[in-house]
Design an enzyme around this catalytic site. Structure first.
Site, mmCIF file in Angstrom:
data_model
loop_
_atom_site.group_PDB
_atom_site.id
_atom_site.type_symbol
_atom_site.label_atom_id
_atom_site.label_comp_id
_atom_site.label_asym_id
_atom_site.label_seq_id
_atom_site.Cartn_x
_atom_site.Cartn_y
_atom_site.Cartn_z
ATOM 1 N N GLU A 170 23.815 51.221 18.351
ATOM 2 C CA GLU A 170 23.508 51.030 19.197
ATOM 3 C C GLU A 170 21.924 50.698 20.228
ATOM 4 O O GLU A 170 20.908 50.377 18.865
ATOM 5 C CB GLU A 170 23.133 52.496 20.683
ATOM 6 C CG GLU A 170 24.869 53.176 20.668
ATOM 7 C CD GLU A 170 24.516 54.765 20.456
ATOM 8 O OE1 GLU A 170 23.439 55.149 20.812
ATOM 9 O OE2 GLU A 170 26.036 54.971 20.373
ATOM 10 N N LYS A 185 18.029 51.030 21.400
ATOM 11 C CA LYS A 185 17.313 52.473 21.064
ATOM 12 C C LYS A 185 15.743 51.827 22.092
ATOM 13 O O LYS A 185 15.300 50.660 21.598
ATOM 14 C CB LYS A 185 15.892 52.162 20.038
ATOM 15 C CG LYS A 185 15.799 53.568 19.835
ATOM 16 C CD LYS A 185 14.892 54.100 18.173
ATOM 17 C CE LYS A 185 14.212 55.297 17.839
ATOM 18 N NZ LYS A 185 12.832 55.472 19.603
ATOM 19 N N ASP A 212 14.114 52.382 24.866
ATOM 20 C CA ASP A 212 12.516 53.195 25.026
ATOM 21 C C ASP A 212 11.825 53.534 26.657
ATOM 22 O O ASP A 212 12.035 52.667 27.580
ATOM 23 C CB ASP A 212 11.589 52.198 24.724
ATOM 24 C CG ASP A 212 9.930 52.689 23.836
ATOM 25 O OD1 ASP A 212 10.123 53.555 23.777
ATOM 26 O OD2 ASP A 212 9.074 51.464 23.996
ATOM 27 N N TYR A 250 23.831 58.220 25.463
ATOM 28 C CA TYR A 250 24.231 58.257 24.177
ATOM 29 C C TYR A 250 25.071 59.527 23.108
ATOM 30 O O TYR A 250 25.189 58.849 22.425
ATOM 31 C CB TYR A 250 23.432 57.295 23.479
ATOM 32 C CG TYR A 250 22.004 58.188 24.072
ATOM 33 C CD1 TYR A 250 20.748 57.184 24.453
ATOM 34 C CD2 TYR A 250 21.704 59.168 22.602
ATOM 35 C CE1 TYR A 250 19.588 58.379 24.731
ATOM 36 C CE2 TYR A 250 20.498 59.887 23.148
ATOM 37 C CZ TYR A 250 19.286 59.356 23.596
ATOM 38 O OH TYR A 250 18.541 60.275 23.633
ATOM 39 N N LYS A 267 12.909 50.774 13.472
ATOM 40 C CA LYS A 267 12.042 50.422 14.245
ATOM 41 C C LYS A 267 11.744 48.852 13.818
ATOM 42 O O LYS A 267 11.724 48.463 13.222
ATOM 43 C CB LYS A 267 10.995 50.848 14.086
ATOM 44 C CG LYS A 267 11.044 52.261 14.626
ATOM 45 C CD LYS A 267 11.121 53.417 15.723
ATOM 46 C CE LYS A 267 10.167 53.290 16.667
ATOM 47 N NZ LYS A 267 9.497 54.428 16.313
ATOM 48 N N CYS A 300 -19.318 38.071 45.115
ATOM 49 C CA CYS A 300 -18.340 37.422 44.048
ATOM 50 C C CYS A 300 -18.234 36.362 44.445
ATOM 51 O O CYS A 300 -19.000 35.556 45.457
ATOM 52 C CB CYS A 300 -17.779 38.063 45.948
ATOM 53 S SG CYS A 300 -15.773 37.124 46.067
ATOM 54 N N CYS A 308 -16.880 34.335 47.527
ATOM 55 C CA CYS A 308 -17.876 34.232 49.040
ATOM 56 C C CYS A 308 -18.788 35.051 48.755
ATOM 57 O O CYS A 308 -19.820 34.469 49.696
ATOM 58 C CB CYS A 308 -17.130 34.281 50.042
ATOM 59 S SG CYS A 308 -16.833 36.804 49.657
ATOM 60 N N CYS A 325 -14.458 42.951 46.516
ATOM 61 C CA CYS A 325 -15.591 42.226 47.908
ATOM 62 C C CYS A 325 -14.441 42.848 48.556
ATOM 63 O O CYS A 325 -13.238 42.643 48.922
ATOM 64 C CB CYS A 325 -14.762 40.546 47.361
ATOM 65 S SG CYS A 325 -15.094 39.494 49.144
ATOM 66 N N CYS A 382 -13.385 36.947 52.854
ATOM 67 C CA CYS A 382 -13.453 36.282 51.890
ATOM 68 C C CYS A 382 -12.112 35.084 51.936
ATOM 69 O O CYS A 382 -11.433 35.397 51.411
ATOM 70 C CB CYS A 382 -13.077 37.112 50.380
ATOM 71 S SG CYS A 382 -13.103 36.430 49.288
#
Ligand code: IVH
Length: 669
Positions: free
Chosen positions: A110, A112, A114, A220, A308, A402, A405, A420, A425
């Site tokens: 199956e 796995k 996560d 599962y 894994k 910024c 601007c 900003c 802007c």
């Protein structure tokens, strides 16, 4: 009309069927609108007949109160974890050990998934509770949150006396990406991977938050069942499928270890195409009798192993660290990388999220770094290698102004992001305009994103205030805009000049100042000019306004560019005063309310205050003259009396909805 009880039953069955089609099979049979209509009808019927509401109704997925902390649940059977195999020789060794004990070793392989391991218990076919795996012996009671996951049924197809199933709650890659963008826009820390995001979303004390994150699940393992006999893993999966539980379809029956290798190999490649993250494959002996023979160690069964996948990480070099202004004004660093191929694509950029993280990870321009993809999609730098520096690398610090601007960059309290604050802007302008014109702000009908896009692209609007200088000719020149619709839009723009102050305050897009806070503010400071001078100390005197909101407001008005825009808006004739409270009696005058039971989030005095503010009266006993009974958890005899007298019942949510509706009607006049 049909018997409400029958109709309710019919609607619930239909809704469950369509939820299964949509969330488990990914194959909807009706449109969203048709589905919503079924749900709305059921809700209305259940509201009218509260005695018919039952805990397994599809309307009850979110209804849980906000918890102080999770209760613990002791698992009836320990929930084991798995030993890991990191290579095919490891897998072959596992197979050898199995073959020493059992002759015919068929395996089920199956994916796995996560995510977060959970146990869900059904009694007589109805969802009873759900717990996290915890330490394997006891977990946390996350029932209220699990109930909000639409792919997990609240009722099984048949009323098995008891079924305990184990599965993995996960967050799809797309939802993980969406959530992280949202978090970044709010200046919050992002989740490192979908597993953390799923765990964080499941461990919310407020089920509403869990409900707002699209979690899903795959089951599962049948840990325990009454009412069915099982001999193999295959039969377990089949039973769960028959009962309407989501089971990942990519499992495979393998006759020997070579077939196991093949399946593992296949998914080492295909894993990137899946909409959810997997970190390996699980190999399980199919025969349950064989499992008995093999037994288990204290921690893990001898009949299964987790293969894994090798980690997908690459080394590359940071060529540059550039600074971008996002559409909401967030200033974020991005690493430009020497291109590397990683998890199926070529990666040449990685978001560094925020400058704290750059400092924490000590990432410098010119560094050699290790990269991977968070959630299998988002390129990210795991670490730098300071020991490999040659001396030419340099630190990139947050800019003071910024880059788009030149406004002064600020870092709001409690946030990791620099921003900003200039609403005009150029990097933020489209977003500012879309919000300005939106229904919750100035509500300018016809001024949607497509029009705004054109106005900005053509340079017709360079600042918010330019909206009020547009003329018929300019609008007529836009794509798909005839003289009639141009005139209509112009009229809508003109009308918006009369909107009450709270709408204009909202429309300015000051962080933490949505319509709700704007209304509160405008009740205390009813003229725009007052905001130029008001201090944080004064603002926090308003009970609902905390220091974060207060600082955001004063910060906004401290920016000269923002003040200039407000002045221009004033000059364009916009209303800058709060609507006078409407004349005549308050909207709930003469209405009487009774409260019974504990409400999920409001205290008794808060609920009373809300009602009284609008002229309503809260009394202690239910009589024929009572208009509404507000029902919380563990209601007393007042609830029975209300039912007898047929008085309208409200739960907290409907009370709030009623108050909001009355209040907004009242104050928008
Ligand atoms: S079987 C005794 N199957 O991986 C049964 N686990 O350490 C043990 N997982 O905690 C679990 N997908 O959270 C199994 N198809 C799958 C799985 C799976 C994900 C997780 C589970 C477990 C961990 C193994």
């Amino acid at each position: 009309m049909a018997d409400p009880k029958e109709r309710i039953q019919y609607l619930r069955d239909e809704i469950r069927r369509h939820e299964y089609q949509y969330y488990v099979l990914d194959h909807p049979l009706i449109t969203d609108a048709e589905f919503d209509a079924l749900m709305a009808e059921l809700l209305a019927l259940e509201n009218a007949h509260p005695e018919l509401v039952s805990i397994d109704s599809p309307t009850q997925r979110v209804g849980g109160a906000i918890l102080d902390k999770f209760k613990t649940i002791a698992h009836r059977f320990p929930l084991l974890s798995l030993d890991n195999a990191f290579s095919f020789p490891d897998l072959a060794q596992f197979d050898q050990r199995v073959q020493n004990m059992v002759h015919q070793a068929d395996y089920i392989t199956e994916l796995k998934i996560d995510g977060v391991s959970v146990l869900v218990v059904y009694e007589n076919g109805v969802f009873l509770h759900a717990a996290t795996r915890g330490n394997g012996l006891t977990g946390e009671d996350v029932s209220a949150n699990i109930r909000t996951i639409k792919s997990i049924p609240l009722t099984l197809k048949t009323a098995l006396p008891r079924l305990e199933v184990r599965g993995e709650v996960y967050m799809p890659k797309s939802e993980f990406a969406r959530l992280n963008v949202e978090k970044e826009e709010k200046g919050e820390r992002t989740f490192a991977n979908p597993r953390n995001a799923a765990a964080g979303s499941l461990r919310q004390l407020n089920p509403q938050i869990t409900a707002s994150r699209s979690l899903s699940a795959y089951f599962y393992d049948v840990v325990y069942v009454e009412g069915a006999t099982l001999n193999t893993q295959q039969e377990m999966l089949a039973l769960m499928l028959e009962q309407g539980l989501p089971v990942n379809p990519e499992f495979r029956l393998c006759r020997n270890i070579a077939e196991v290798f093949e399946h593992c190999e296949q998914f080492t490649e295909r894993r990137h195409e899946l909409p959810y993250e997997i970190d390996g494959m699980v190999v399980k002996l199919n025969s349950l009798a064989g499992r008995e023979e093999l037994g288990q160690t204290a921690k893990s069964p001898r009949w299964a192993v987790a293969y894994k996948f090798p980690p997908e990480e690459k080394e590359t070099r940071v060529l540059d660290i550039v600074v971008n202004v996002g559409r909401t004004g967030i200033i974020a660093p991005t690493a430009v990388l020497e291109p590397v191929s990683l998890a199926g694509t070529t990666v040449s950029r990685a978001s560094l999220h925020n400058f704290d993280l750059v400092a924490e990870k000590d990432i410098r321009c010119g560094d050699l770094v290790l990269v991977h993809k968070a959630g299998d999609i988002i390129p990210e730098i795991i670490r730098s290698f300071p020991e490999k520096r040659c001396g030419t690398e340099f630190i990139v610090r947050p800019p003071e102004n910024c880059p788009a601007c030149e406004s002064k960059v600020v870092r709001p309290r409690g946030e990791v992001a620099y921003r900003c604050e200039n609403i005009n802007c150029p990097a933020r302008l489209k977003e500012s305009l879309i919000f300005f014109a939106s229904r919750e702000a100035m509500d300018i009908e016809g001024m949607g994103p497509a029009i705004i896009e054109q106005l900005v692209e053509r340079g017709l609007v360079q600042k918010l205030e330019d909206i009020y200088q547009l003329d018929q000719e300019q609008l007529q020149g836009l794509e798909r805009m005839g003289p009639k619709s141009a005139a209509k839009l112009l009229d809508a723009i003109d009308k918006s000049r009369q909107q009450p102050l709270f709408r204009l305050l909202t429309a300015l897009g000051i962080r933490h100042v949505g319509p709700k806070n704007a209304k509160i503010l405008s009740r205390h400071y009813g003229h725009m000019d007052q905001y130029y001078h008001v201090t944080v100390e004064q603002l926090v005197q308003i009970p609902e306004i905390g220091p974060r909101i207060a600082e955001s407001i004063t910060g906004f008005f401290a920016e000269p560019r923002n003040r200039a825009t407000v002045e221009k808006l004033k000059a364009a004739g916009l209303n800058i005063t709060a609507a006078k409270t409407a004349p005549g009696p308050l909207p709930l005058t003469g209405k009487s309310f009774v409260l019974t039971g504990a409400l999920p989030s409001l205290s008794r005095s808060e609920a009373t205050q809300m009602i009284e503010e609008l002229g309503g009266r809260v009394s202690s006993g239910v009589s024929k003259k009572t208009d509404y009974v507000v029902v919380g958890d563990d209601p007393g005899s007042k609830y029975d009396k209300a039912l007898q007298l047929g008085i309208t019942l409200l739960d907290e949510a409907s009370l709030i909805a009623l108050i909001e509706a009355e209040r907004s009607l009242y104050t928008s006049n």
